[in-house]
Design a protein around this motif. Structure first.
Motif, short mmCIF file in Angstrom:
data_model
loop_
_atom_site.label_atom_id
_atom_site.label_comp_id
_atom_site.label_asym_id
_atom_site.label_seq_id
_atom_site.Cartn_x
_atom_site.Cartn_y
_atom_site.Cartn_z
N VAL A 150 0.69 -1.21 0.29
CA VAL A 150 0.28 -0.06 -0.19
C VAL A 150 0.93 1.28 0.13
N ASP A 151 0.81 2.11 -0.95
CA ASP A 151 1.96 3.14 -1.39
C ASP A 151 1.13 4.05 -0.39
N SER A 152 2.28 5.89 0.12
CA SER A 152 1.63 6.46 0.98
C SER A 152 0.67 7.42 -0.13
N ASP A 153 0.71 6.87 -1.42
CA ASP A 153 -0.77 8.36 -1.96
C ASP A 153 -1.36 7.74 -2.49
N TYR A 154 -1.79 5.74 -2.03
CA TYR A 154 -2.94 5.43 -2.01
C TYR A 154 -4.04 5.84 -1.27
N ARG A 155 -4.92 6.60 -1.24
CA ARG A 155 -6.24 6.54 -0.64
C ARG A 155 -7.46 6.11 -0.83
N GLY A 156 -7.70 4.96 -1.54
CA GLY A 156 -8.38 3.87 -2.11
C GLY A 156 -9.13 3.01 -0.75
N GLU A 157 -10.18 2.54 -1.07
CA GLU A 157 -10.22 1.31 0.21
C GLU A 157 -9.16 -0.03 1.01
N LEU A 158 -8.22 -0.23 1.32
CA LEU A 158 -8.05 -1.43 1.31
C LEU A 158 -8.10 -2.70 1.23
N LYS A 159 -7.93 -3.45 0.25
CA LYS A 159 -8.80 -4.92 0.06
C LYS A 159 -6.95 -5.71 0.05
N VAL A 160 -7.63 -6.76 0.55
CA VAL A 160 -6.43 -7.59 0.62
C VAL A 160 -7.11 -9.02 -0.48
N LEU A 161 -6.69 -9.66 -1.26
CA LEU A 161 -6.67 -11.07 -1.96
C LEU A 161 -6.34 -12.12 -1.75
N LEU A 162 -7.19 -12.78 -1.02
CA LEU A 162 -6.79 -14.24 -0.01
C LEU A 162 -6.86 -15.00 -1.52
N ILE A 163 -6.53 -16.17 -1.00
CA ILE A 163 -6.76 -17.60 -1.67
C ILE A 163 -6.44 -18.98 -0.80
N ASN A 164 -7.45 -19.78 -1.56
CA ASN A 164 -7.42 -21.67 -0.38
C ASN A 164 -6.90 -21.85 -1.19
N PHE A 165 -6.20 -22.93 -0.86
CA PHE A 165 -4.59 -23.27 -1.17
C PHE A 165 -5.35 -24.85 -0.56
#
Length: 147
Positions: free
Chosen positions: A84-99
C-alpha cells in the motif's frame, strides 16, 4: 507514528486495525463483508476491509498473511506482501486464496491478514558500464546451497 483512517459505510462497526500483542509487528485486518463468503479450494477473493488510510511519505504498508490461517486452513494472501503506497487513498482490500482442501468461510469481522508499516527510501538509477565485483558476483538462485 499517527496513521489517519477513514471508514466507509460497509466498514462501520468493525474494529480499527490493532496490534494483538505488545510485540506484534502487524496490525490485524478484518473482513468488511456484508454476508459470509465461501472460498472454495483454489479460489481467490478480494476481501474489502471497509477503510482507507493516509500514510506519511516514506512509509508503505505491507499486507501479509496470518500464519494461523495459512497453517490451519491453507489461506494466504496471493500477492504477498501486497504494498500500500503512501499516496493511495482507496479502500484497502486483501487478495486471499484458498490453497487448502476444504471450503473456507470468510465472516464479517474475521481477522484475514495483517498490515506491517515499513519505512523506505526512493532511489535514483545511474547508468554505468561496470558494477563492482563481489564474492557472490552473478551467482543467483540456489548458489549458496541449503546447508
Amino acid at each position: 507514528m499517527k496513521i489517519k483512517i477513514k471508514f466507509f459505510g460497509h466498514g462501520k462497526g468493525l474494529e480499527i486495525p490493532k496490534y494483538m500483542t505488545y510485540g506484534s509487528a502487524g496490525l490485524d485486518l478484518r473482513a468488511a463483508v456484508d454476508e459470509n463468503v465461501i472460498l472454495k479450494p483454489m479460489e481467490r477473493y478480494l476481501v474489502p476491509t471497509g477503510f482507507a488510510i493516509a500514510l506519511p511519505k516514506g512509509v508503505e504498508a505491507q499486507v501479509r498473511p496470518r500464519s494461523g490461517l495459512a497453517y490451519k486452513n491453507g489461506i494466504t494472501v496471493l500477492n504477498t506482501p501486497g504494498t500500500v503506497d503512501s499516496d493511495y487513498r482507496g479502500e484497502l482490500k486483501v487478495l486471499l486464496i484458498n490453497f487448502g482442501s476444504e471450503d473456507f468461510v470468510i465472516e464479517r469481522g474475521a481477522r484475514i491478514a495483517q498490515l506491517v508499516l515499513h519505512k523506505y527510501e526512493q532511489g535514483d538509477f545511474v547508468v554505468v558500464d561496470e558494477l563492482d565485483e563481489t564474492t557472490r558476483s552473478g551467482n543467483g538462485y540456489g548458489s549458496t546451497g541449503v546447508k
